[in-house]
Design a protein around this motif. Structure first.
Motif, PDB file in Angstrom:
ATOM      1  N   UNK A 148       0.831  -1.197   0.000  1.00  0.00           N
ATOM      2  CA  UNK A 148       0.000   0.000   0.000  1.00  0.00           C
ATOM      3  C   UNK A 148       0.866   1.247   0.000  1.00  0.00           C
ATOM      4  N   UNK A 149       0.292   2.333  -0.496  1.00  0.00           N
ATOM      5  CA  UNK A 149       0.987   3.617  -0.476  1.00  0.00           C
ATOM      6  C   UNK A 149       0.096   4.641   0.210  1.00  0.00           C
TER       7      UNK A 149
ATOM      8  N   UNK B 164       7.156  -0.236  -2.567  1.00  0.00           N
ATOM      9  CA  UNK B 164       7.213  -1.421  -3.433  1.00  0.00           C
ATOM     10  C   UNK B 164       5.793  -1.936  -3.589  1.00  0.00           C
ATOM     11  N   UNK B 165       5.310  -1.963  -4.815  1.00  0.00           N
ATOM     12  CA  UNK B 165       3.939  -2.380  -5.084  1.00  0.00           C
ATOM     13  C   UNK B 165       3.921  -3.333  -6.276  1.00  0.00           C
ATOM     14  N   UNK B 166       2.754  -3.925  -6.509  1.00  0.00           N
ATOM     15  CA  UNK B 166       2.576  -4.683  -7.732  1.00  0.00           C
ATOM     16  C   UNK B 166       1.603  -3.938  -8.634  1.00  0.00           C
ATOM     17  N   UNK B 167       1.410  -4.441  -9.843  1.00  0.00           N
ATOM     18  CA  UNK B 167       0.563  -3.745 -10.825  1.00  0.00           C
ATOM     19  C   UNK B 167      -0.903  -4.095 -10.576  1.00  0.00           C
TER      20      UNK B 167
ATOM     21  N   UNK C 196       7.801 -12.515  -2.594  1.00  0.00           N
ATOM     22  CA  UNK C 196       9.218 -12.619  -2.239  1.00  0.00           C
ATOM     23  C   UNK C 196      10.051 -11.536  -2.920  1.00  0.00           C
ATOM     24  N   UNK C 197       9.743 -11.244  -4.167  1.00  0.00           N
ATOM     25  CA  UNK C 197      10.469 -10.170  -4.858  1.00  0.00           C
ATOM     26  C   UNK C 197      10.190  -8.822  -4.219  1.00  0.00           C
ATOM     27  N   UNK C 198       8.952  -8.606  -3.820  1.00  0.00           N
ATOM     28  CA  UNK C 198       8.583  -7.338  -3.190  1.00  0.00           C
ATOM     29  C   UNK C 198       9.317  -7.160  -1.863  1.00  0.00           C
TER      30      UNK C 198
ATOM     31  N   UNK D  20       8.653   7.233  -4.052  1.00  0.00           N
ATOM     32  CA  UNK D  20       7.729   6.805  -5.090  1.00  0.00           C
ATOM     33  C   UNK D  20       7.717   5.308  -5.276  1.00  0.00           C
ATOM     34  N   UNK D  21       6.736   4.808  -6.033  1.00  0.00           N
ATOM     35  CA  UNK D  21       6.548   3.363  -6.172  1.00  0.00           C
ATOM     36  C   UNK D  21       7.530   2.697  -7.125  1.00  0.00           C
ATOM     37  N   UNK D  22       7.910   1.470  -6.765  1.00  0.00           N
ATOM     38  CA  UNK D  22       8.624   0.544  -7.646  1.00  0.00           C
ATOM     39  C   UNK D  22       7.656  -0.599  -7.911  1.00  0.00           C
ATOM     40  N   UNK D  23       7.323  -0.830  -9.161  1.00  0.00           N
ATOM     41  CA  UNK D  23       6.294  -1.813  -9.508  1.00  0.00           C
ATOM     42  C   UNK D  23       6.929  -3.148  -9.876  1.00  0.00           C
TER      43      UNK D  23
END
Length: 357
Positions: A149-150, A159-162, A304-306, A326-329
């Motif tokens: 979450x941001x 660190x987020x996903x798409x 795990x990558x996150x 800022x986010x890294x997707x």
């Protein structure tokens, strides 16, 4: 003759480097090559050297502690996330303090105050719904990284996903199989993850006129999801019931592994079958999903990558490197299994006797 006690200097001599280099490896600061780092860690292990954490803390302005504050420790996502962060920080000299807030901003604030008292080097946080964490708080925690979450206006790396794209792809998958009545059983309405996933859900529906989508917010638990999905399937009365002859949506997307579990439970409680009566796509893979018959299709979130990336960003910050906020997707993957099929039943509309396929 008694064996000499291992110290930072004996480790340094064994490797052929300075004590400062050993210190940088222990603290995760500065520039050290991977080859040197591996050699130092091997010497530390061979000699049985254990840093004096108390002494280091007294000499430093901060303790070698990193807080990991999660929204719901009962969600397997967070156990996997914690393990990934722990693995990335292994050998860095930092210890992790795991904290839970049950997605409650008041509990989160108490946990943050507790962590503050330890003068931590860093904080990895999954912000709660309604989190009060602000930019003014950040100096108390040294370095802060947000995961999953941001928070709007919080200038930290995340660190987020798409979220949006992956749920849009899941909805498109269901539509491609002929489903016209879809439901997204979501999480807390205020969560950034819920907002992003709902955007993707509605984007997919907007591309296909004649398809209808329903969103139901829950607390992100199995019980909450089972209640919401049960209403849509007509297994209990309530404002979400779609009419006396309606059977509800023929396809559902779950917000997380617990919500997906609640959806499957609601389908079973209604005497229905997956995917013959209701197709399901989950979010974040879990072991039980492959044991279900048929296995559950899922948006596989790269937990795990996150976690590893969050740990790396924190170490970079602690080493004094420049890390932009800022986010890294980290993209998710749609895993197609057996829980999605063409709708087999016709559904009567809530206000008409006309049947729709």
């Amino acid at each position: 003759m008694a064996e000499a006690k291992a110290t930072i200097y004996t480790v340094a001599r064994a490797v052929g480097v300075s004590a400062q280099t050993v210190s940088r490896v222990l603290n995760g600061t500065g520039q050290v090559s991977e080859k040197t780092r591996a050699a130092v860690l091997a010497a530390i292990e061979a000699q049985g050297y254990r840093p004096n954490a108390v002494g280091r803390s007294l000499r430093a302005s901060r303790t070698p502690m990193v807080g990991v504050l999660v929204a719901d420790i009962g969600n397997p996502f967070y156990a996997r996330l914690h393990r990934a962060i722990e693995r990335r920080l292994s050998g860095s000299g930092y210890s992790l303090m795991l904290m839970n807030c049950d997605d409650d901003a008041r509990i989160e604030r108490r946990q943050l105050e507790l962590l503050r008292s330890y003068r931590p080097t860093g904080l990895v946080i999954v912000p709660s719904v309604g989190s009060s964490l602000s930019a003014a708080d950040l100096p108390a925690y040294g370095h802060v990284v947000s995961v999953s979450r941001v928070l709007d206006g919080l200038p930290v790396p995340a660190v987020v996903t798409d979220e949006r794209e992956s749920v849009r792809a899941a909805a498109e998958e269901l539509i491609a199989h002929g489903h016209t009545e879809l439901a997204l059983i979501s999480g807390p309405e205020q969560a950034s993850t819920a907002r992003a996933r709902e955007e993707g859900f509605h984007e997919a529906l907007a591309r296909h006129p004649g398809r209808r989508g329903i969103v139901r917010h829950t607390d992100g638990t199995r019980a909450g999801a089972q209640a919401a999905a049960g209403e849509l399937l007509g297994t209990r009365p309530g404002p979400a019931a779609m009419g006396p002859t309606a059977m509800g949506p023929t396809a559902m997307v779950g917000f997380n592994a617990l919500v997906t579990e609640g959806i499957v439970s609601a389908i079973m409680a209604a005497g229905l079958r997956c995917p013959e009566d209701v197709s399901v796509v989950g979010f974040t893979d879990a072991g039980w999903m492959t044991l279900h018959r048929p296995p559950i299709s899922v948006i596989d979130q790269p937990v795990e990558e996150m976690g590893a990336l969050a740990g790396r960003l924190l170490l970079d910050l602690a080493a004094g490197e420049s890390v932009a906020p800022g986010p890294r997707v980290v993209p998710s993957t749609l895993i197609r299994r057996g829980s999605v099929a063409a709708p087999a039943m016709k559904i009567a509309g809530p206000d008409t006797n006309e049947e729709r396929s």
